[in-house]
Every structure is written in C-alpha cells, then in structure tokens.
Design a protein around this motif. Structure first.
Motif, PDB file in Angstrom:
ATOM      1  N   LEU A 203      -5.427  62.881  -2.981  1.00 19.30           N
ATOM      2  CA  LEU A 203      -6.745  63.288  -2.496  1.00 19.30           C
ATOM      3  C   LEU A 203      -7.830  62.253  -2.789  1.00 19.30           C
ATOM      4  CD1 LEU A 203      -6.732  67.114  -3.366  1.00 19.30           C
ATOM      5  CD2 LEU A 203      -6.406  66.037  -1.132  1.00 19.30           C
TER       6      LEU A 203
ATOM      7  N   HIS B  99      -4.638  65.289 -10.413  1.00 15.82           N
ATOM      8  CA  HIS B  99      -3.521  66.237 -10.307  1.00 15.82           C
ATOM      9  C   HIS B  99      -2.226  65.671 -10.857  1.00 15.82           C
ATOM     10  CE1 HIS B  99      -6.394  66.865  -6.908  1.00 15.82           C
ATOM     11  NE2 HIS B  99      -6.423  68.065  -7.456  1.00 15.82           N
TER      12      HIS B  99
ATOM     13  N   SER C  71      -0.574  62.655 -10.453  1.00 16.48           N
ATOM     14  CA  SER C  71       0.356  61.737  -9.788  1.00 16.48           C
ATOM     15  C   SER C  71       0.551  60.473 -10.629  1.00 16.48           C
ATOM     16  CB  SER C  71      -0.177  61.338  -8.405  1.00 16.48           C
ATOM     17  OG  SER C  71      -0.112  62.423  -7.522  1.00 16.48           O
TER      18      SER C  71
HETATM   19  S1  FES Z   1      -5.915  63.009  -6.208  1.00 21.18           S
HETATM   20 FE1  FES Z   1      -4.443  64.495  -6.621  1.00 21.18          FE
HETATM   21  S2  FES Z   1      -3.022  63.459  -7.831  1.00 21.18           S
HETATM   22 FE2  FES Z   1      -4.486  61.974  -7.428  1.00 21.18          FE
END
Ligand code: FES
Length: 213
Positions: free
Chosen positions: A136, A154, A156
């Motif tokens: 995102l 989130h 990643s």
């Molecule tokens: S913006 Fe959602 S994991 Fe990086």
C-alpha cells in the motif's frame, strides 16, 4: 368675557416666550433637546431626502462608485487566482548521486530521506530501489542486522535486492532508471520505474534498470 380673553393671551404668551419670539430666561422652551439638528446628513438620510443637495449627490456617487470598484476588485482577484493553482512542490525526479566508486557492495541508505531511494551494489552491478512498499505504498526500513527491508505498516519483508518474501506485498519493490552522464556521475530518474509484476516477466534486467559497473 373680554378680560378672560386677554388673560388667556397672556397665558399663551408665557409659554411661547412672548410676542417678540424670544424665550423667557430660565425656561426650556427656547430650543428643546429633541429638535436639535445634526451637523450633516447621516447615511440613512442620504437616500431619504427629497431634494438632493450637491453634497448629497456627491456622497451617493462615492458610495455607488466604491461598491462597483469593490465588486470589480473581488472579481479581478478571483480571476488572478486561476494563475496560482494549489500545487505540491515535490522533490525533482532526476538527480545525480555521485560516482560509481562512491558505492561499495550492499545497501546505501543515505538518499532515502531526500529522494526516497536506496542504492544497491551486488555482483551484477549497481541499481536503485525505489523505497515504496508494493502493498500500500509505505516506506520500508532497512534492517542491516537482518539484511532485509521491513515495512512498518503491515509487515512485508524484502531481501537486500528488494525482492518480497514475506507479508502481503504482491511483488518486489520497483527500481529507478539509472545512467552515467558525460562527467561519469550516476544520474537517477525516479519517474521511470522498472518492475517485476507478479507472475510476469521481470524488467530488472532492462537497459537503464541496472549499471554494469
Ligand atoms: S504497505 Fe502494507 S506491508 Fe507495506
């Protein structure tokens, strides 16, 4: 009857101040406070007087002229406003970052805040990772001790070449166009990105995506 009439006239004369029109000393009948005339016409009187005086006409003209000028000025300012749109002045997308010899193997983060990039050199060459998570759009952090990029939004995770391996990110981070200018300096263009869409061909080997230096 005649005497009564004379007495009545005397009584009236006492109230009016006498036959010569002068007010009797000590009486308020000379000039009642409620009938005092103001020094000049008020704004309300300007439009109520029946026969306008030259001063009144001049005042009316000034008011009308002032109103018209006010409306025209506001409209002119609104017209000028179109020439100054509300824009965000973002950092330039083409810039120099130095010479190839300035960068050793590994990840260099010194341009992250200024240009949102990381400079990476490996056995294949030198390339530029655009520091934007492909989930995102957050900016991941470089975790040198873990040799990976980690997105704070989130979770990643990307390896040192920006390849995703954990979390919701759908693909590797993009790489920016890079080339050498006539003076031998590295020029980066973040408006030209190379990607590796999920399940598709990688563009990381395209000309301009990596410097073989
Ligand atoms: S913006 Fe959602 S994991 Fe990086």
């Amino acid at each position: 009857m005649a005497e009564s009439t004379v007495q009545g006239q005397k009584a009236v004369g006492g109230v009016d101040g006498g036959a010569d029109g002068k007010a009797a000393p000590g009486t308020a009948a000379a000039k009642p406070a409620g009938q005092a005339k103001p020094a000049g016409p008020g704004l309300g009187e300007v439009f109520l007087q029946d026969e306008p005086t030259p001063q009144l006409v001049s005042t009316r003209r000034r008011i009308v002229t002032g109103s018209i000028l006010g409306v025209l000025t506001v409209n002119f300012l609104m017209f000028l406003r179109f020439f100054f749109p509300r824009t965000l002045f973002e950092p330039k997308t083409v810039f120099r970052i130095g010479y190839p010899a300035d960068f050793g193997f590994g990840v260099d983060t010194k341009f992250q805040n200024q240009y949102r990039i990381w400079v990476v050199r490996n056995a294949e060459g030198l390339f530029i990772i655009y520091a934007r998570c492909t989930h995102l759009g957050c900016t991941p952090d470089w975790k040198a001790s873990e040799n990976k990029f980690k997105c704070p939004c989130h979770g990643s995770g990307y390896d040192s070449e920006g390849i995703n391996f954990e979390g919701p990110a759908p693909r590797p981070m993009d790489r920016a166009h890079v080339e050498i200018d006539p003076e031998g300096q590295i020029v980066v263009d973040t408006s030209r990105l190379y990607s590796w869409p999920k399940g598709e061909k990688s563009h990381f080997g395209d000309e301009g995506a990596i410097l073989k230096v």
